[in-house]
Design a protein around this motif. Structure first.
Motif, PDB file in Angstrom:
ATOM      1  N   ILE A 246       0.847  -1.196   0.000  1.00 44.34           N
ATOM      2  CA  ILE A 246       0.000   0.000   0.000  1.00 44.34           C
ATOM      3  C   ILE A 246       0.884   1.247   0.000  1.00 44.34           C
ATOM      4  O   ILE A 246       1.834   1.331   0.769  1.00 44.34           O
ATOM      5  N   ASP A 248       0.164   5.114   0.597  1.00 41.96           N
ATOM      6  CA  ASP A 248      -0.980   5.915   1.010  1.00 41.96           C
ATOM      7  C   ASP A 248      -0.562   7.337   1.372  1.00 41.96           C
ATOM      8  O   ASP A 248       0.580   7.594   1.740  1.00 41.96           O
ATOM      9  N   THR A 254      -5.649   2.923   3.570  1.00 41.85           N
ATOM     10  CA  THR A 254      -5.313   1.974   4.615  1.00 41.85           C
ATOM     11  C   THR A 254      -6.536   1.690   5.475  1.00 41.85           C
ATOM     12  O   THR A 254      -6.858   0.545   5.771  1.00 41.85           O
ATOM     13  N   TYR A 258      -8.461  -1.788   5.920  1.00 32.19           N
ATOM     14  CA  TYR A 258      -8.478  -2.338   7.273  1.00 32.19           C
ATOM     15  C   TYR A 258      -9.898  -2.671   7.708  1.00 32.19           C
ATOM     16  O   TYR A 258     -10.157  -3.700   8.334  1.00 32.19           O
ATOM     17  N   PHE A 265      -6.034  -7.166   3.931  1.00 38.43           N
ATOM     18  CA  PHE A 265      -5.132  -6.310   4.696  1.00 38.43           C
ATOM     19  C   PHE A 265      -4.040  -7.133   5.382  1.00 38.43           C
ATOM     20  O   PHE A 265      -2.882  -6.757   5.402  1.00 38.43           O
ATOM     21  N   ILE A 271       3.111  -1.060   4.301  1.00 36.48           N
ATOM     22  CA  ILE A 271       2.408   0.179   4.009  1.00 36.48           C
ATOM     23  C   ILE A 271       3.436   1.308   3.990  1.00 36.48           C
ATOM     24  O   ILE A 271       4.287   1.381   4.878  1.00 36.48           O
ATOM     25  N   GLU A 273       3.471   5.374   4.093  1.00 29.37           N
ATOM     26  CA  GLU A 273       2.560   6.487   4.350  1.00 29.37           C
ATOM     27  C   GLU A 273       3.334   7.796   4.330  1.00 29.37           C
ATOM     28  O   GLU A 273       4.376   7.919   4.954  1.00 29.37           O
ATOM     29  N   ALA A 295       4.721  -0.826   8.657  1.00 32.54           N
ATOM     30  CA  ALA A 295       4.444   0.417   7.930  1.00 32.54           C
ATOM     31  C   ALA A 295       5.677   1.304   7.974  1.00 32.54           C
ATOM     32  O   ALA A 295       6.474   1.243   8.909  1.00 32.54           O
TER      33      ALA A 295
END
Lengths: 550, 601
Positions: A246, A248, A254, A258, A265, A271, A273, A295
């Protein structure tokens, strides 16, 4: 400001009229920026004018999340205290609005209701108008010029395809710069599906160009709230394709995954971010023990922070003031409130042009730095009567109050480089005895009964977003960091990253910087083996301990 | 350079007491040839004056090492400097000794304790390059420089060791041991001058005097004994503490200041030119006294801490806190802590924001111009300068040079710092690309062999080469000690190295630190350190049980901010205060701390 929404609409209308009439490109540009801003403001008004996000009716709950995010996304430019940054994104807005020249179509049909097919026969996308692809391609090519780091990343890593097998679902602003990022990811072996993280920021022609090349893009400028979530869902929920990464910006994607697709997920490998808001959400999730994937927080990387704040503001303060007021800086007395990264940038630029700069500061360490850099540290009240320009960059609220505005001299300029529009108490100027006169877009004269005028820029909103551009070079830093974070997470050996939020390893930060050095024709010196041994460093970095302050 | 001449002379006098056979083994690592040349070309003034003032030095040096002994007394002085603890920077023999061979490990076994000192010596050199290595504490080195310049009362011919003398101050107290109590008046004047430039400590005295936050504290200290330290000690005393003090360096003591302190009732055990034995004797006298047990330690280098830890473990356990200034000492503490042997909380004041920024960025920004002007009278406008390294020191140097109108190039290894240099408007190059065209080369990398013989060969005539970085490793000076090159000392700290074709390179301070050798360090910088130390003592002493465990702590950010705020009045700076509403909005306490710990400033 009795009816803020109405006001904004008026402004919007006015602005678009200007667009049609204006011959002057620069003026057109600024007008469009205005229109863009007022558009944005419509979503943001309730929050902006009450200074604190107010709770909307429950029915609009999702919308509210969006609004709040919008609000929060304004760069604070004041260190990294609050939830309120991601300049690249806001700046992208500004840029995109200027560039969306193909946008004047009268097509009223929602893109959701249209069937579109690109030249290769694929229809797995949803954009405004696939025919704009050529325009978009040109935009992307322009952006590529200034994003040499990504291009060189493509070249360096293309043979290894470090992202082969990666299925990336992304939710960011869709602009030419993002397109360069997406195409880089594709070149490195990834499959991408993309959606917009902001209902206004999409450059339709860029989205078209991406769709034409086969990237599944679901985004157009002016999505409704419903469209927004529909797009995100279309991105994620597709047969025979399950994302494993991901990317984002803001945390909406996210959050959606989720909530709606917990099974998908769980299988995500990582992830990435970008925004403070999103990072904050991730930390909350992690704290609650609900984050089941690693993440990466790319917001707090050294390069991004320094560029978003110090270097960027150093340039935009002059640009913003010049564009709006044509002021001459030499010999002018300027007071800069706050000496964080933004303040340091502003002061350096103003000093270089011969302005006499005063500082106000609350933190004694930063105050001492200001002293040592040759600035007088004062309280605002001590100099308020004599200064020609006031610039706020504290991240605080009510730094300049009505009381101070009353005491300013005729013709002084007030503007904000800090956080949202809280720093100057603009609401206090909306009283009957004061006359407001809009002299240019983003420039208001506020006239006291005795005839004194104070020039208020961008109604106390961020000057550098409203009245100046953000260079692609800055966006390039962010995009490169994102790409590297994806590569790192995707290729990390099992166990290196647990279910937590990580900062980008320093080595990656250094790599991002090194990719950008070519722009300056800068030649990095390499350590000899002997020197590396002497310093106890690896020849390839990291070169500094984590707590190094740069 | 009169200051330095005086300094050299003073140091020379002290030799008589100190120069004994045991200092000499330390010379051995020094390549006799290179060192010899080095020494021969010392400033004639220095040589002359020292020869005149200290005839005794020569024979002993001769005895120790034949050929070297024939040189001027300076020769004897240099190796000695290396053998013992820090001495004034003009004497930089220590550097030569420690670094020419790259290590200090070769020191003779019998000098074990000594060796610890040497290592520390080495480590104490300011790196001025961020905080990577063990190599800093500029304040200390700078103190040396200052003190040596100021010890004008020191030329007594008194041969008796202070240990053998009975001295009493005017109040009849004899619990001290210094060179000469009669110098107290001079020392008092020095202290008063220092007070002018240390407003923060004076303010601290005034602010905290009513409460006496250190009432009951028994502080035993081991630092450089200079006018600045005296201001610190008197502040501690004004805050209620009882102090006993020793010197952390055998050369750095300002005798007249020690006298003034002794006269003021402090138990000071220190004089300039202590022997190794004297050094530990002084420390022991500080600690081991009947009816008085220290409960706080203020240390610089870790020697005092080590001594108490080893010799008086019971006393050590009862200590409430240790405050350590130098990197070496901090490093030792971390080692102790790692080994689980640190049974008291310790405070690392070396890494405080204010100290770091002042020691590096601000200090070097000023001293680079000062150092170059003093030594070469060079004009900066339009000159092409290459600065190797863009850490804090490099940033300071570049800013100053740019402001003077120089064209500045930067070399870097770290891409992040490199990008900063680019954004600040400096061309980032490799040294080889510009070496033929530059007028000045400045190194501040903390690395070794940054400028090598090959680079030096290609420089243009008249190029100035100097080092602002770490010790003397950055410029490969040893490679210039070859027969075909002629060395000509034109001023103190300035050598012309002449190539066979007549090309001259101007080498400053023989590649040692320019800012220590050729410029001063302002009291204001020392004030920052001293204030931080005082606050750290107060914090540790008054902390509620359990706040500090048996570990090494950084000073709380709030204290850092307080140190900064105490220095603001010097600039007539007026700090803005948060309103309640604003503080709430930001989620901050009105009185700080204002920034998260990871804030980079």
């Amino acid at each position: 400001m009795s009816d803020p929404t109405g006001d904004a609409k008026l402004e919007l209308k006015q602005a678009s009229k200007e667009v049609k009439e204006s011959e002057n490109v620069a003026e057109k540009f600024s007008a469009m920026t205005v229109s863009k801003n007022s558009e944005m403001n419509m979503g943001e008004l309730s929050t902006v004018f009450s200074a604190v996000p107010t709770h909307k009716p429950v029915k609009k709950q999702i919308q509210f999340v969006e609004d709040k995010q919008e609000f929060s996304r304004f760069p604070t430019k004041t260190g990294r205290r609050s939830l309120s940054r991601s300049i690249s994104q806001s700046s992208t807005d500004s840029y995109s609005s200027a560039a969306s020249y193909t946008d004047s179509s009268d097509d009223e049909t929602s893109p959701r209701d249209k069937t579109q097919i690109n030249s290769k026969g694929s229809s797995d996308f949803c954009v405004k108008n696939i025919k704009q692809a050529e325009f978009g391609r040109r935009e992307i090519e322009i952006a590529e010029q200034d994003m040499s780091a990504l291009i060189s990343l493509r070249k360096r890593a293309q043979s290894e395809k470090p992202l082969a097998g990666a299925k990336i679902v992304g939710c960011t602003h869709i602009t030419a710069q993002t397109a360069v990022l997406i195409e880089t990811l594709v070149a490195l072996g990834a499959q991408c599906r993309w959606t917009a993280c902001n209902i206004y920021s999409t450059q339709n022609e860029v989205a078209a160009a991406l769709s034409e090349t086969g990237v599944a893009v679901f985004a157009w400028k002016g999505e409704s709230e419903d469209d927004f979530w529909w797009c995100i869902d279309r991105c994620v929920n597709t047969e025979g394709w399950q994302p494993n990464m991901i990317l984002d910006d803001g945390g909406d994607l996210t959050h959606w995954m989720y909530k709606k697709y917990p099974n998908v997920f769980k299988k995500i490998r990582g992830i990435v971010e970008e925004s403070v808001t999103g990072v904050h959400r991730l930390y909350q999730l992690s704290k609650a023990g609900k984050l089941c994937v690693p993440a990466m927080n790319v917001n707090d990387s050294v390069t991004k922070q320094k560029f978003d704040n110090l270097y960027c503001c150093r340039e935009s303060i002059l640009d913003g003031l010049k564009r709006t007021t044509d002021v001459m800086f030499g010999g002018k007395q300027v007071v800069v409130c706050g000496y964080g990264e933004v303040g340091k940038g502003c002061c350096a630029a103003l000093k270089a042009l011969g302005a006499i700069v005063y500082i106000t500061e609350i933190d004694p360490i930063c105050a001492l730095q200001a002293c040592m850099d040759g600035f007088r540290v004062v309280k605002l009240n001590e100099v308020i009567r004599q200064v020609d320009v006031i610039i706020t960059c504290t991240g605080n609220k009510n730094v300049v109050t009505r009381d101070q505005l009353d005491r300013m001299k005729n013709g002084s300029i007030v503007c904000n480089m800090g956080h949202s529009n809280t720093e100057i108490d603009v609401a206090s100027l909306r009283t009957p005895e004061l006359t407001w006169e809009r002299v240019r877009s983003q420039v208001d004269h506020v006239i006291w009964p005795d005839g004194k005028r104070v020039i208020l820029l961008a109604e106390g909103r961020l000057l550098n977003l409203s009245c100046s551009t953000v260079p692609t070079f800055v966006l390039s830093i962010t995009a490169t960091t994102q790409a590297l974070a994806l590569i790192e997470l995707y290729n990390a050996p099992e166990g290196r990253y647990k279910q937590d939020v990580y900062l980008l390893p320093k080595k990656m930060d250094e790599y991002v910087a090194s990719l950008h050095l070519a722009t300056f024709d800068a030649h990095l010196t390499e350590l000899t083996d002997e020197q590396a041994k002497y310093l106890g460093l690896n020849k390839n970095g990291p070169f500094k301990p984590n707590y190094y302050r740069y």
